[in-house]
Design a protein around this motif. Structure first.
Motif, PDB file in Angstrom:
ATOM      1  N   TYR A  16     -25.374 -41.815 -41.500  1.00 43.99           N
ATOM      2  CA  TYR A  16     -26.543 -41.041 -41.436  1.00 43.99           C
ATOM      3  C   TYR A  16     -26.281 -39.642 -41.923  1.00 43.99           C
ATOM      4  O   TYR A  16     -27.229 -38.943 -42.705  1.00 43.99           O
ATOM      5  CB  TYR A  16     -27.024 -40.749 -39.948  1.00 43.99           C
ATOM      6  N   ALA A  17     -25.372 -38.820 -41.287  1.00 41.52           N
ATOM      7  CA  ALA A  17     -24.952 -37.450 -41.988  1.00 41.52           C
ATOM      8  C   ALA A  17     -24.674 -37.426 -43.437  1.00 41.52           C
ATOM      9  O   ALA A  17     -25.186 -36.530 -44.211  1.00 41.52           O
ATOM     10  CB  ALA A  17     -24.021 -36.794 -41.252  1.00 41.52           C
ATOM     11  N   ALA A 268     -19.051 -29.736 -43.522  1.00 41.54           N
ATOM     12  CA  ALA A 268     -18.864 -31.075 -42.357  1.00 41.54           C
ATOM     13  C   ALA A 268     -20.260 -31.290 -41.536  1.00 41.54           C
ATOM     14  O   ALA A 268     -21.049 -29.890 -41.324  1.00 41.54           O
ATOM     15  CB  ALA A 268     -17.627 -30.631 -41.594  1.00 41.54           C
ATOM     16  N   ALA A 269     -20.527 -32.357 -41.194  1.00 44.00           N
ATOM     17  CA  ALA A 269     -21.878 -32.552 -40.364  1.00 44.00           C
ATOM     18  C   ALA A 269     -21.554 -33.865 -39.519  1.00 44.00           C
ATOM     19  O   ALA A 269     -20.651 -34.702 -40.017  1.00 44.00           O
ATOM     20  CB  ALA A 269     -22.979 -32.427 -41.106  1.00 44.00           C
ATOM     21  N   GLY A 270     -22.654 -33.764 -38.814  1.00 42.12           N
ATOM     22  CA  GLY A 270     -22.684 -35.178 -37.746  1.00 42.12           C
ATOM     23  C   GLY A 270     -21.612 -35.128 -36.704  1.00 42.12           C
ATOM     24  O   GLY A 270     -21.042 -34.143 -36.293  1.00 42.12           O
ATOM     25  N   ASP A 271     -21.197 -36.539 -36.150  1.00 40.84           N
ATOM     26  CA  ASP A 271     -20.409 -36.659 -35.083  1.00 40.84           C
ATOM     27  C   ASP A 271     -19.055 -35.850 -35.080  1.00 40.84           C
ATOM     28  O   ASP A 271     -18.627 -35.375 -34.071  1.00 40.84           O
ATOM     29  CB  ASP A 271     -20.245 -38.018 -34.621  1.00 40.84           C
ATOM     30  N   CYS A 272     -18.730 -35.633 -36.388  1.00 41.68           N
ATOM     31  CA  CYS A 272     -17.327 -35.206 -36.406  1.00 41.68           C
ATOM     32  C   CYS A 272     -17.408 -33.617 -36.257  1.00 41.68           C
ATOM     33  O   CYS A 272     -16.234 -32.892 -35.971  1.00 41.68           O
ATOM     34  CB  CYS A 272     -16.362 -35.407 -37.849  1.00 41.68           C
ATOM     35  N   THR A 273     -18.538 -33.001 -35.958  1.00 41.56           N
ATOM     36  CA  THR A 273     -18.747 -31.506 -35.690  1.00 41.56           C
ATOM     37  C   THR A 273     -19.376 -31.138 -34.322  1.00 41.56           C
ATOM     38  O   THR A 273     -19.235 -30.064 -33.929  1.00 41.56           O
ATOM     39  CB  THR A 273     -19.626 -30.989 -36.832  1.00 41.56           C
ATOM     40  N   THR A 274     -19.877 -32.392 -33.413  1.00 41.70           N
ATOM     41  CA  THR A 274     -20.348 -31.954 -32.296  1.00 41.70           C
ATOM     42  C   THR A 274     -20.591 -33.031 -31.547  1.00 41.70           C
ATOM     43  O   THR A 274     -20.389 -34.156 -31.681  1.00 41.70           O
ATOM     44  CB  THR A 274     -21.910 -31.651 -32.484  1.00 41.70           C
ATOM     45  N   MET A 275     -20.658 -32.845 -30.254  1.00 40.79           N
ATOM     46  CA  MET A 275     -20.379 -33.762 -28.899  1.00 40.79           C
ATOM     47  C   MET A 275     -21.950 -34.297 -28.922  1.00 40.79           C
ATOM     48  O   MET A 275     -22.170 -35.101 -28.183  1.00 40.79           O
ATOM     49  CB  MET A 275     -19.820 -33.373 -27.738  1.00 40.79           C
ATOM     50  N   SER A 282     -27.577 -35.833 -36.700  1.00 40.26           N
ATOM     51  CA  SER A 282     -26.903 -35.730 -37.930  1.00 40.26           C
ATOM     52  C   SER A 282     -27.415 -35.939 -39.340  1.00 40.26           C
ATOM     53  O   SER A 282     -26.966 -35.183 -40.181  1.00 40.26           O
ATOM     54  CB  SER A 282     -26.107 -37.421 -37.852  1.00 40.26           C
ATOM     55  N   VAL A 283     -28.670 -36.563 -39.046  1.00 46.06           N
ATOM     56  CA  VAL A 283     -29.514 -36.338 -40.514  1.00 46.06           C
ATOM     57  C   VAL A 283     -29.670 -34.942 -40.836  1.00 46.06           C
ATOM     58  O   VAL A 283     -29.722 -34.237 -41.859  1.00 46.06           O
ATOM     59  CB  VAL A 283     -30.907 -37.099 -40.340  1.00 46.06           C
ATOM     60  N   ALA A 284     -30.012 -33.970 -39.820  1.00 39.83           N
ATOM     61  CA  ALA A 284     -30.418 -32.547 -39.877  1.00 39.83           C
ATOM     62  C   ALA A 284     -29.234 -32.059 -40.391  1.00 39.83           C
ATOM     63  O   ALA A 284     -29.149 -31.119 -41.419  1.00 39.83           O
ATOM     64  CB  ALA A 284     -30.936 -31.966 -38.771  1.00 39.83           C
ATOM     65  N   GLY A 285     -28.161 -32.057 -39.824  1.00 39.57           N
ATOM     66  CA  GLY A 285     -26.806 -31.501 -40.188  1.00 39.57           C
ATOM     67  C   GLY A 285     -26.668 -31.889 -41.783  1.00 39.57           C
ATOM     68  O   GLY A 285     -26.191 -30.829 -42.761  1.00 39.57           O
ATOM     69  N   SER A 287     -28.684 -32.790 -44.039  1.00 38.87           N
ATOM     70  CA  SER A 287     -29.425 -32.186 -44.937  1.00 38.87           C
ATOM     71  C   SER A 287     -29.283 -30.935 -45.377  1.00 38.87           C
ATOM     72  O   SER A 287     -29.397 -30.123 -46.230  1.00 38.87           O
ATOM     73  CB  SER A 287     -30.823 -32.362 -44.217  1.00 38.87           C
ATOM     74  N   MET A 288     -28.656 -30.181 -44.264  1.00 35.30           N
ATOM     75  CA  MET A 288     -28.374 -28.658 -44.429  1.00 35.30           C
ATOM     76  C   MET A 288     -26.988 -28.615 -45.249  1.00 35.30           C
ATOM     77  O   MET A 288     -27.333 -27.672 -45.940  1.00 35.30           O
ATOM     78  CB  MET A 288     -28.017 -28.198 -42.978  1.00 35.30           C
ATOM     79  N   VAL A 289     -26.068 -29.346 -45.159  1.00 38.36           N
ATOM     80  CA  VAL A 289     -24.876 -29.209 -46.020  1.00 38.36           C
ATOM     81  C   VAL A 289     -25.339 -29.568 -47.296  1.00 38.36           C
ATOM     82  O   VAL A 289     -24.979 -28.761 -48.334  1.00 38.36           O
ATOM     83  CB  VAL A 289     -24.033 -30.476 -45.396  1.00 38.36           C
ATOM     84  N   GLY A 290     -26.203 -30.301 -47.630  1.00 41.63           N
ATOM     85  CA  GLY A 290     -26.704 -30.639 -49.050  1.00 41.63           C
ATOM     86  C   GLY A 290     -27.427 -29.415 -49.740  1.00 41.63           C
ATOM     87  O   GLY A 290     -26.937 -28.930 -50.989  1.00 41.63           O
ATOM     88  N   ALA A 291     -28.311 -28.673 -48.837  1.00 44.01           N
ATOM     89  CA  ALA A 291     -28.715 -27.612 -49.222  1.00 44.01           C
ATOM     90  C   ALA A 291     -27.974 -26.397 -49.486  1.00 44.01           C
ATOM     91  O   ALA A 291     -27.930 -25.786 -50.605  1.00 44.01           O
ATOM     92  CB  ALA A 291     -30.014 -27.200 -48.426  1.00 44.01           C
ATOM     93  N   MET A 292     -27.180 -26.114 -48.564  1.00 42.76           N
ATOM     94  CA  MET A 292     -25.970 -25.083 -48.737  1.00 42.76           C
ATOM     95  C   MET A 292     -25.064 -25.349 -49.659  1.00 42.76           C
ATOM     96  O   MET A 292     -24.534 -24.176 -50.680  1.00 42.76           O
ATOM     97  CB  MET A 292     -25.443 -25.077 -47.386  1.00 42.76           C
ATOM     98  N   LEU A 293     -24.773 -26.562 -49.786  1.00 39.76           N
ATOM     99  CA  LEU A 293     -23.842 -26.782 -51.046  1.00 39.76           C
ATOM    100  C   LEU A 293     -24.076 -26.529 -52.352  1.00 39.76           C
ATOM    101  O   LEU A 293     -23.672 -26.170 -53.327  1.00 39.76           O
ATOM    102  CB  LEU A 293     -23.128 -27.973 -51.046  1.00 39.76           C
ATOM    103  N   ASN A 294     -25.609 -27.058 -52.460  1.00 42.74           N
ATOM    104  CA  ASN A 294     -26.188 -26.627 -53.762  1.00 42.74           C
ATOM    105  C   ASN A 294     -26.289 -25.413 -54.245  1.00 42.74           C
ATOM    106  O   ASN A 294     -26.239 -24.883 -55.269  1.00 42.74           O
ATOM    107  CB  ASN A 294     -27.547 -27.536 -53.916  1.00 42.74           C
TER     108      ASN A 294
END
Ligand SMILES: Cc1cc2nc3c(=O)[nH]c(=O)nc-3n(C[C@H](O)[C@H](O)[C@H](O)COP(=O)(O)OP(=O)(O)OC[C@H]3O[C@@H](n4cnc5c(N)ncnc54)[C@H](O)[C@@H]3O)c2cc1C
Length: 302
Positions: A16-17, A268-275, A282-285, A287-294
């Motif tokens: 998902y992430a 990084a995003a999803g379960d590897c970053t949060t409990m 995970s999807v929100a995270g 999506s944020m990664v994609g936008a910030m990286l671009n």
């Protein structure tokens, strides 16, 4: 060793992430490689809940729809397999997979989830996600009012039981050994008719993952219809240590509000970053990664 391929971004973990990051990057015309070993943590659960538009869908269907939509973007490539190692040079990351292929990219995303570590209780793994549950927001509605157990100890056991009492008044806390909860909190549980059972658990007796009863080491049993449990975790990828990516106090990858790690160019995003595990988070995270990286790539290229 085969010839190295070069991408804008490599995403390690395509659930998902990772797929959400891939979608934002694909829509930003970025050349993306997603490497995924196909073992999302929720794969055993029959239905995934609490994600708008897809409530109650199977995890496999969710993943299939997501993958089809992301791969509709021609600049996104999906590779089944395991990303083994990663290294960083001044301006690029190199990732190798289990087939000894090498891939390079300007940026790297870790969306590899985590591996759940179960207690040494027979039957626990088989029931995980079916009748042994990690989260009431995901599965609580489906087992509301049922005869329910919480397997946990310490203040987490207290807090978890308190939370679950919202969904059922027929609740027992199993500490699987001597209780380790402040006496005042034990009294609060008892006042709400939540019994604390300290007996050590031998087995969760079930049929196809559906719990029937808990069997204790002293031979006694307790009938149950649902169980919640807190489990341990470990990371799925050693790339985190390869690159000296910093973890937070809970052991998850430490990210800032834009999902950037301590290593420049690694997000990084999803379960590897949060409990706080959920498909929506995970999807929100991702999506944020994609936008910030671009945005970062645009700034570097402009
Ligand atoms: C049993 C269970 C039931 C759940 N039910 C719900 C629910 O009903 N609703 C809800 O919202 N949430 C639910 N969750 C939580 C939700 O499933 C997770 O929050 C979500 O799956 C996390 O997404 P992710 O992409 O971070 O990681 P994951 O979905 O776990 O995916 C990680 C991916 O990375 C891959 N991977 C790992 N290491 C590598 C590597 N080195 N190279 C390549 N690929 C790699 C894995 O194979 C996997 O495909 C549940 C969780 C569990 C454990």
């Amino acid at each position: 060793m085969k010839k190295e391929e070069l991408f804008d971004v490599i995403i390690v973990g395509g659930s998902y992430a990772g797929l959400a990051a891939g979608m934002a990057l694909g829509r930003s015309l970025r050349n993306v490689l997603i490497i995924d070993s196909g073992k999302p943590c929720n794969r055993q659960t029959p239905h995934s809940h609490n994600f708008l538009t897809r409530d109650g869908e199977t995890p496999a269907t969710l993943a299939a729809i997501a993958k089809a939509q992301v791969l509709a973007y021609p600049t996104v490539k999906f590779l089944e397999g395991f990303a083994e190692t990663a290294s960083k040079t001044e301006n690029r990351f190199t990732v190798s997979n289990s087939d000894q292929q090498m891939f390079s990219a300007k940026k790297l995303v870790i969306t590899a989830g985590v591996k759940d570590i179960f207690p040494a209780i027979k039957g626990f793994a088989e029931c995980w996600g079916i009748s042994v549950l990690h989260c009431p927001y995901c599965h609580g509605f489906e087992v509301k009012g049922k005869t329910t157990g919480v397997i946990a100890n310490g203040e987490i056991g207290f807090e978890f039981s308190k939370l679950i009492s919202n969904w059922t008044k027929n609740l027992t806390l199993f500490t699987n050994g001597i209780v380790d909860i402040e006496e005042s909190n034990q009294a609060k549980l008892l006042a709400k008719n939540i019994n604390i059972v300290e007996k050590e658990i031998e087995e969760i007796v079930h049929e196809n993952g559906v719990v029937n009863h808990i069997k204790f080491k002293d031979g006694s049993i307790q009938i149950l219809e649902a169980i919640y449990a807190r489990v341990g975790m470990e990371h799925n990828t050693k790339i985190i240590t390869d690159l000296n990516i910093q973890l937070n106090e809970q052991g998850y990858i430490a990210v800032d509000s834009l999902k950037q790690t301590n290593i420049h160019g690694v997000y990084a995003a999803g379960d590897c970053t949060t409990m706080m595990r959920s498909v929506s988070d995970s999807v929100a995270g991702g999506s944020m990664v994609g936008a910030m990286l671009n945005k970062e790539l645009v700034s570097e290229e402009f």
